[in-house]
Write a protein that holds these residues in place. Structure first.
Motif, short mmCIF file in Angstrom:
data_model
loop_
_atom_site.label_atom_id
_atom_site.label_comp_id
_atom_site.label_asym_id
_atom_site.label_seq_id
_atom_site.Cartn_x
_atom_site.Cartn_y
_atom_site.Cartn_z
N LEU A 33 0.74 -1.02 -0.42
CA LEU A 33 -0.15 -0.41 -0.34
C LEU A 33 1.20 1.49 -0.31
N PHE A 34 2.06 1.41 0.86
CA PHE A 34 3.10 2.20 0.43
C PHE A 34 3.76 2.17 0.07
N SER A 35 4.25 1.34 -0.60
CA SER A 35 4.82 1.49 -1.53
C SER A 35 4.60 1.31 -3.02
N ARG A 36 3.51 2.18 -2.83
CA ARG A 36 2.79 1.84 -4.72
C ARG A 36 1.93 3.43 -4.26
N GLY A 37 1.50 3.74 -2.89
CA GLY A 37 0.80 4.85 -2.44
C GLY A 37 1.29 6.15 -2.55
N VAL A 38 2.89 5.93 -1.66
CA VAL A 38 4.09 6.98 -1.65
C VAL A 38 4.41 6.94 -2.33
N GLY A 39 5.46 5.75 -3.36
CA GLY A 39 6.34 6.20 -4.16
C GLY A 39 6.88 5.56 -4.33
N GLU A 40 7.61 3.98 -4.94
CA GLU A 40 9.11 3.26 -4.78
C GLU A 40 10.17 3.97 -5.34
#
Length: 227
Positions: free
Chosen positions: A49-56
């Motif tokens: 969720l955070f990898s995709r939502g915040v940005g890798e």
């Protein structure tokens, strides 16, 4: 054997906790006046969720997340920010089906980032945030800004200065991105390994690199205003 508080955390003791409650009360009352409603999401979520939502390509995902495997081997992460969880909940709970839109949410709670502790920066910190989801009306942006300024003023801050920035529309961002790549690519080997990776992933991140902030190319980088 003594036990000390983990590095990058703090105890909010009596006397200080009342100040926190005062500021939180202002934030909640202001949100109520603007018709934003509280959402409480889990302190940990699936890492993706955070990898995709915040940005890798962000430092948050690459360096600062507290990630662990549970007993069944699933990758979970202590939330580093609130937006991704709020949007996940909006979709999962079908809040978009409510007849009244946009959906206006606010949250107050602990977040976690593995950063270098310093004055005013902790590895466990508390964040107040708002999300307005479901409208393309720019008046919503103005409302969000007005709400934030209202909280500051009610908390007693003065001499405030509001500066508004924009990354432009999709075409502007694309043109600026390509200009940045052309600018940095011939000498990218002079930059740190992180910046070399960011060149193609997200060249904007080169502009706020802490290691190479004095490099001459940063001073002459293309401006979004020219695109």
């Amino acid at each position: 054997m003594g036990f000390n508080i983990p590095r990058g955390t703090q105890d909010i003791l009596p006397g200080e906790s009342e100040r926190w409650q005062y500021v939180e009360k202002i934030a909640r009352e202001t949100c109520h006046a603007y018709q934003y409603k509280e959402i409480r999401t889990p302190i940990f979520e699936h890492t993706e969720l955070f990898s995709r939502g915040v940005g890798e390509s962000t430092d948050i995902v690459q360096k600062e997340m507290y990630t662990f495997a549970d007993k069944k081997g699933r990758s979970l992460t202590l939330r580093p920010e609130g937006t991704a969880s709020a949007v996940r909940s909006f979709v999962e709970n079908k809040l978009f089906a409510n007849p009244v839109q946009p959906t206006k949410l606010y949250y107050i709670g602990p977040m976690f980032r593995y950063e270098r502790p310093q004055t005013g920066r902790y590895r466990q910190f508390y964040q107040f945030g708002i999300e307005a989801i479901g409208s393309n009306d720019p008046a919503i942006d103005a409302e969000v800004i007005a709400l934030a300024m209202s909280v500051y003023r009610k908390a007693g801050l003065s001499n405030l200065k509001l500066v508004i920035n924009s990354l432009g529309d999709k075409e502007s961002r694309t043109a600026h991105r390509e200009a940045l790549i052309r600018h940095f690519e011939p000498r990218i080997d002079e930059f740190c390994s992180d910046c070399q990776t960011r060149l193609r992933q997200n060249p904007l991140r080169i502009l706020d690199c802490k290691k190479d902030r004095d490099h001459e190319l940063l001073k002459t980088a293309p401006s979004i205003l020219d695109h």
